[in-house]
Design a protein around this motif. Structure first.
Motif, PDB file in Angstrom:
ATOM      1  N   VAL A   1      -5.910   7.556   0.360  1.00 57.49           N
ATOM      2  CA  VAL A   1      -5.764   8.083  -1.003  1.00 57.49           C
ATOM      3  C   VAL A   1      -4.547   9.006  -1.054  1.00 57.49           C
ATOM      4  O   VAL A   1      -4.603  10.142  -0.592  1.00 57.49           O
ATOM      5  N   PRO A   2      -3.417   8.525  -1.583  1.00 63.71           N
ATOM      6  CA  PRO A   2      -2.222   9.375  -1.660  1.00 63.71           C
ATOM      7  C   PRO A   2      -2.380  10.412  -2.769  1.00 63.71           C
ATOM      8  O   PRO A   2      -2.905  10.121  -3.841  1.00 63.71           O
ATOM      9  N   ASP A   3      -1.924  11.624  -2.509  1.00 62.98           N
ATOM     10  CA  ASP A   3      -2.010  12.705  -3.486  1.00 62.98           C
ATOM     11  C   ASP A   3      -0.740  13.539  -3.402  1.00 62.98           C
ATOM     12  O   ASP A   3      -0.512  14.242  -2.422  1.00 62.98           O
ATOM     13  N   GLU A   4       0.087  13.460  -4.420  1.00 62.44           N
ATOM     14  CA  GLU A   4       1.380  14.149  -4.412  1.00 62.44           C
ATOM     15  C   GLU A   4       1.250  15.667  -4.452  1.00 62.44           C
ATOM     16  O   GLU A   4       2.224  16.370  -4.223  1.00 62.44           O
ATOM     17  N   THR A   5       0.082  16.167  -4.735  1.00 64.45           N
ATOM     18  CA  THR A   5      -0.109  17.612  -4.788  1.00 64.45           C
ATOM     19  C   THR A   5      -0.795  18.160  -3.535  1.00 64.45           C
ATOM     20  O   THR A   5      -0.974  19.369  -3.405  1.00 64.45           O
ATOM     21  N   ARG A   6      -1.159  17.269  -2.601  1.00 64.35           N
ATOM     22  CA  ARG A   6      -1.857  17.725  -1.396  1.00 64.35           C
ATOM     23  C   ARG A   6      -1.162  17.305  -0.105  1.00 64.35           C
ATOM     24  O   ARG A   6      -1.406  17.896   0.946  1.00 64.35           O
TER      25      ARG A   6
ATOM     26  N   VAL B   1       3.855   7.341   2.591  1.00 62.50           N
ATOM     27  CA  VAL B   1       4.472   6.215   3.289  1.00 62.50           C
ATOM     28  C   VAL B   1       4.097   4.938   2.546  1.00 62.50           C
ATOM     29  O   VAL B   1       2.959   4.780   2.088  1.00 62.50           O
ATOM     30  N   TYR B   2       5.079   4.064   2.397  1.00 58.33           N
ATOM     31  CA  TYR B   2       4.920   2.809   1.668  1.00 58.33           C
ATOM     32  C   TYR B   2       5.034   1.647   2.649  1.00 58.33           C
ATOM     33  O   TYR B   2       5.894   1.654   3.537  1.00 58.33           O
ATOM     34  N   ALA B   3       4.190   0.639   2.450  1.00 59.31           N
ATOM     35  CA  ALA B   3       4.281  -0.621   3.195  1.00 59.31           C
ATOM     36  C   ALA B   3       4.597  -1.731   2.202  1.00 59.31           C
ATOM     37  O   ALA B   3       3.998  -1.803   1.127  1.00 59.31           O
ATOM     38  N   ALA B   4       5.562  -2.577   2.548  1.00 60.64           N
ATOM     39  CA  ALA B   4       5.964  -3.656   1.637  1.00 60.64           C
ATOM     40  C   ALA B   4       6.408  -4.869   2.441  1.00 60.64           C
ATOM     41  O   ALA B   4       6.690  -4.779   3.643  1.00 60.64           O
ATOM     42  N   ARG B   5       6.463  -6.017   1.764  1.00 59.69           N
ATOM     43  CA  ARG B   5       6.964  -7.247   2.376  1.00 59.69           C
ATOM     44  C   ARG B   5       7.668  -8.051   1.292  1.00 59.69           C
ATOM     45  O   ARG B   5       7.586  -7.721   0.091  1.00 59.69           O
TER      46      ARG B   5
ATOM     47  N   GLY C   1       0.821  -1.204   0.000  1.00 61.23           N
ATOM     48  CA  GLY C   1       0.000   0.000   0.000  1.00 61.23           C
ATOM     49  C   GLY C   1       0.851   1.248   0.000  1.00 61.23           C
ATOM     50  O   GLY C   1       2.001   1.243   0.454  1.00 61.23           O
ATOM     51  N   VAL C   2       0.294   2.313  -0.559  1.00 68.22           N
ATOM     52  CA  VAL C   2       0.918   3.627  -0.552  1.00 68.22           C
ATOM     53  C   VAL C   2      -0.091   4.591   0.067  1.00 68.22           C
ATOM     54  O   VAL C   2      -1.259   4.629  -0.348  1.00 68.22           O
TER      55      VAL C   2
END
Length: 265
Positions: free
Chosen positions: A243-248, A253-257, A230-231
């Motif tokens: 809901v990630p928004d690069e303009t707001r 934050v990123y979750a990974a495995r 998820g991002v």
């Protein structure tokens, strides 16, 4: 006056003694609560934590207070010295995140405070992801943040002043207000610290950062044998939003495995 070279490691060597004052407005305890909530949402179990680019320890201390068994690493010896002063019981390793050997199998690996943005190209970011993957337990979780375009169009595109009892910080960014994805930006920080003779010491440091577009980040994670879970956008208090928004939002934050069948180097 002391002028510090542009590389991140060298830049933080002299800046380390002022870092806590510089970040005094950040609520790391609240930040940790939000990130732990996100980690548990993605199935975090266990309490073995590796905090990569741990700096002076501000990012891992709230985890330790919550019962985590912490290992920290950073490429700056001076930053680690500050961390060791606060937490002498924590294992601290001086290491470059791009060439980090296996330090163990950790339930949670973190890399916060836009540390990955100091890597200036995708090859370096890919190498860091491979290092982080190398230190994950089979069911471990990776959490990291990156600055958004909004950060480069605002924070890195203007000037600001922070007055603290330890020192006064004057920040000057060189980014454009319409910075494009993948942009390279630098911020110059002039530190004015009072001396016993009534004069001021002046320290100048300049740090560069690269913006990494989310679709490129997820691609590089996959190449490192990691599955992006998820991002999330981050509100100013560190609360993740779906809901990630690069303009707001200023950070994502990123979750990974580890990907099923993945084989990190």
């Amino acid at each position: 006056m002391t002028t510090i070279p542009a590389s991140a490691t060298e830049g933080y060597e002299e800046f380390a003694r002022f870092y806590d004052a510089f970040t005094s407005a950040s609520d790391y305890d609240a930040w940790t609560s939000h990130q732990l909530g996100l980690a548990r949402q993605h199935g975090l179990t266990g309490s073995r934590l590796l905090d990569v680019a741990c700096g002076t320890g501000k990012s891992f201390l709230p985890f330790r207070e919550r019962g985590f068994h912490v290992t920290g690493c950073d490429s700056s010896a001076a930053m680690l010295a500050e961390a060791a002063r606060k937490a002498p019981d924590v294992v601290l390793v001086e290491a470059d995140m791009r060439r980090l050997e296996s330090l163990g199998a950790f339930d949670l690996v973190t890399c916060f405070d836009d540390s990955l943005n100091h890597l200036l190209d995708e090859d370096a970011l890919a190498a860091a992801f491979a290092s982080l993957a190398r230190n994950l337990a089979p069911a471990g979780l990776l959490l990291f943040d990156l600055n958004t375009l909004l950060a480069y169009r605002t924070t890195f595109a203007g000037d600001s002043v922070l007055v603290h009892e330890v020192a006064t910080f004057v920040m000057r960014g060189d980014a454009d207000a319409d910075a494009s994805p993948g942009c390279l930006a630098a911020v110059r920080v002039d530190v004015f610290a009072p001396r016993e003779d009534g004069l001021h010491e002046r320290l100048v440091t300049r740090l560069q950062e690269r913006h990494f577009a989310p679709h490129r980040v997820t691609t590089l994670l996959a190449l490192a044998g990691l599955e992006c879970l998820g991002v999330y956008g981050l509100l100013d208090d560190g609360t993740p939003v779906a809901v990630p928004d690069e303009t707001r939002q200023l950070k994502l934050v990123y979750a990974a495995r580890l990907a099923k069948g993945g084989d990190p180097e």
